[in-house]
Each structure stands twice: as C-alpha cells, then as structure tokens.
Scaffold this motif. Structure first.
Motif, PDB file in Angstrom:
ATOM      1  N   LEU A 230     -13.145 -10.218  -2.882  1.00 34.23           N
ATOM      2  CA  LEU A 230     -12.401  -9.024  -3.553  1.00 34.23           C
ATOM      3  C   LEU A 230     -11.692  -9.358  -4.738  1.00 34.23           C
ATOM      4  N   GLN A 231     -10.927 -10.692  -4.598  1.00 34.47           N
ATOM      5  CA  GLN A 231     -10.010 -11.045  -5.613  1.00 34.47           C
ATOM      6  C   GLN A 231     -11.119 -11.555  -6.997  1.00 34.47           C
ATOM      7  N   ILE A 232     -11.780 -11.955  -6.477  1.00 42.98           N
ATOM      8  CA  ILE A 232     -12.818 -12.730  -7.770  1.00 42.98           C
ATOM      9  C   ILE A 232     -13.688 -11.446  -8.462  1.00 42.98           C
ATOM     10  N   THR A 233     -13.860 -10.249  -7.572  1.00 37.85           N
ATOM     11  CA  THR A 233     -14.918  -9.237  -8.092  1.00 37.85           C
ATOM     12  C   THR A 233     -13.730  -8.510  -9.008  1.00 37.85           C
ATOM     13  N   THR A 234     -12.520  -8.180  -8.472  1.00 39.66           N
ATOM     14  CA  THR A 234     -11.297  -7.492  -9.173  1.00 39.66           C
ATOM     15  C   THR A 234     -11.062  -8.186 -10.478  1.00 39.66           C
ATOM     16  N   LEU A 235     -10.871  -9.568 -10.561  1.00 39.77           N
ATOM     17  CA  LEU A 235     -10.430 -10.098 -11.508  1.00 39.77           C
ATOM     18  C   LEU A 235     -11.446 -10.099 -12.687  1.00 39.77           C
ATOM     19  N   VAL A 236     -12.742 -10.522 -12.246  1.00 38.00           N
ATOM     20  CA  VAL A 236     -13.955 -10.311 -13.375  1.00 38.00           C
ATOM     21  C   VAL A 236     -14.204  -8.940 -13.883  1.00 38.00           C
ATOM     22  N   LEU A 237     -13.819  -7.771 -13.061  1.00 40.80           N
ATOM     23  CA  LEU A 237     -13.903  -6.407 -13.695  1.00 40.80           C
ATOM     24  C   LEU A 237     -12.972  -6.056 -14.556  1.00 40.80           C
TER      25      LEU A 237
END
Length: 355
Positions: free
Chosen positions: A39-46
């Motif tokens: 979830l953190q990787i997804t949030t950071l990329v977005l």
C-alpha cells in the motif's frame, strides 16, 4: 488531501508494532507488514503522478513513506527468493529425504475426505493436525495401519493436535507450558536409516478480538518451547501454526532462544492464512530447525476446506557438516531477561484469566 490522510495512517500502522504493548490491536499490524509495504509503494507512486510536489507536507510525507518502505523491505528481504539460502546436496552421510505435512484443519471443518485425499496425494512420512477434535480423530483413524505411530490430543477448544508418523516414534511428551488446555507435542523420531531427531508441534493462541486480548499467552508459550528446544541437544524440527509472523519480535526471540534457523529464509513468504481473503493472507504457519537439518522444499498446498493452507516440507539430516551453523543466532544478555519476563507474563496471564 487523500495522500496526506492515507500516508499518515500507513506510517502509523508501520510504527505501532514497535511499541512495547501486547494488545492485539498493536500486534495485528505486525502481521500486515507485507500489505502495508504494498500500500505504501502504491500510494507513493500515485503521489508523484497526481499531486503537486511543491507542497511541503507532501514532500515530507513522501520522504517518510520512502524511509518506511526501505525499513519494511530490509525486514522482509530475507524471506524472499532473492535472498540466497544454503543449498546442501544430499550425500552418502545424509539421512534419506523426510517429508512432513502440517495443517490447521479448522475444528468446524467437516471436509474429512478432502484432507484424506490430500494426504494420499502427497504421502508424507509425518503429518500434524491442529484444531483436531474427537471428530477429526475418528476420521483420521482409517490411516492408523499406514501411520503406525501417533500421538493424539483430541480437544474441543480448537487446540487439539494429532501427530501421525510412518517413522518410529521412540518416545514422546505432551507439554502444557503456560496453560492446562494448551498442548504442544515433543516426539523423538527414528528414521529407517537410523537417524534420530526431535519433532516439536506448536499451536499457541493468537492475539485477536475473538481469542486472546493480548499476545502474552502466545509469546510465553512459544518462548517456553524455545527454551525446551535449547535444552535438547538433538536434531530438532519445529512446525505448526505459530499464530505469529517470522519477523515479529517474539519470533526472533524464539529463533535466538532455541538457536534454530527459520525455514522460510530465502524461500518466500508462503502465506497460509486466511484461505478466503487473498489480500489479508499472512504467513503464520512456520517451520524452524537446527543447523544439521537441510530443507529441500517448503511450500503451501491446496485448500481442503480449512481457513489455513497446509504446509509441506522435504528435508534431510546431515550431522557431519557445519555449513549452516553461522545462520543461527544467540540471545544477547539483556534479551535473556526479556525472555524470562515474557514467559512469566504468559503464565500469569492464564492464571489471571481463571480468577
């Protein structure tokens, strides 16, 4: 802003397991480290794609999220296939391959035939069931000609366990370390080629809103077993539903206290629970072993009606090599005191619950 709210929540979820609190709420986030990382990787990329980066709050949270991602990655890396493991070839001085299957069958599960079919398909030398009550014992009785050696602890409290073996069980003990309704099994087993090892079956209670309010009883049970393993100079294999993840503090203390190796290292997460919820699936059915045990295969198997996937392992014993000894760790002096305190708290927790 959505990024600020989500990133703060995920940062809190990352920090909470490091707090010295045993309530199930804090321990839950220990289980979810893989999910939090995704979830953190997804949030950071977005956030880099969708948000104006001139905002100081956004930049600060992006940095903190990146640091958290790095922390999670470092903790989880050894449990991925990218991490190299010891590959010891089977040789003349090794035991024959030993196979074992471990399954939390889910006490209310009535799919006995599916489980029997699974055993027939994989044909393990040893198998362990957890949450097995008298109904499960009756269902498994058809295997007693094939598995002549067994240890039966049929309980109706979801903590029953049964150990069946084609290999000779020389002797065994059923331990109740922190509670008189919470068994673990210790069995000395001899192979046809005269290798001996001690098998420990483990199933402590989980910290959860529907079971134990905190992790004291679980951690006390696990560390009591770890001390017992340390006192045993024999080759040891430990398997079961730990209701814990390998990177949790209590699992690390278990590994150090018992001076064993985590079988998952370099082989993947092998998440085993819950079978129905793919994103909320945690690797809580664990395997540890002494340095003279070499794992050839460790994996989860297909669903048979339980809320856990079964775990299957192939291993052999080689007592003539020290190749894996540097993979074991010892407790620091201050950690020894912590272990004693956790065991005492586990015993006291059960006593308090009775009053």
């Amino acid at each position: 802003m959505w990024f600020i709210a989500i990133s703060i929540l995920l940062l809190l979820a990352s920090i909470l397991p490091y707090m010295p609190l045993t309530h199930w709420f804090y321990r839950f986030f220990e289980f979810g480290k893989i999910q939090i990382l995704i979830l953190q990787i997804t949030t950071l990329v977005l956030s880099f794609i969708l948000i104006d980066k001139s905002d100081v709050w956004v930049r600060t949270l992006q940095l903190l999220t990146l640091l958290s991602i790095l922390s999670h990655t470092i903790a989880l890396y050894k449990y991925t296939s990218f991490h190299k493991t010891i590959q010891k070839e089977h040789c003349d001085i090794s035991s024959e391959i030993i196979t074992v299957l471990s399954a939390n069958v889910f006490q209310e599960n009535k799919e006995y035939r599916k489980f029997l079919a699974l055993l027939d398909k994989y044909n393990p030398d040893i198998f362990l069931t957890m949450e097995s009550d008298q109904n499960w014992e009756t269902a498994l009785s058809v295997l007693e000609n094939k598995y002549k050696y067994n240890v039966k602890v049929a309980l109706n409290n979801t903590y029953g366990m049964h150990l069946y073996s084609k290999l000779k069980i020389i002797n065994h003990s059923v331990h109740y370390f922190v509670a008189d309704d919470l068994p673990s099994i210790e069995a000395k087993i001899r192979t046809p080629d005269d290798f001996e090892f001690t098998f420990f079956a483990v199933h402590p209670p989980p910290p959860s809103p529907t079971e134990e309010e905190n992790s004291k009883e679980r951690d006390g049970e696990l560390l009591s077993i770890a001390k017992k393993i340390k006192q045993n100079s024999d080759t040891c294999v430990i398997l079961g539903d730990f209701n814990n993840v390998a990177w949790a503090k209590s699992s690390i203390l278990f590994r150090k206290t018992s001076e064993t190796i985590d079988g998952r290292i370099g082989r993947g997460f092998i998440s085993s629970f819950h079978t129905k919820y793919w994103f909320l699936r945690f690797p809580i059915d664990l395997m540890f072993h002494t340095a003279d045990v070499f794992i050839e295969d460790l994996k989860s198997l297909e669903h048979f009606g339980s809320d856990h996937f079964p775990i299957y392992a192939k291993f052999f014993i080689n007592k003539k090599t020290s190749k894996q000894e540097d993979l074991t760790e010892n407790l620091e002096e201050e950690e020894q005191e912590v272990v004693q305190e956790i065991i005492a708290e586990g015993i006291n927790e059960k006593s308090d619950n009775r009053n």
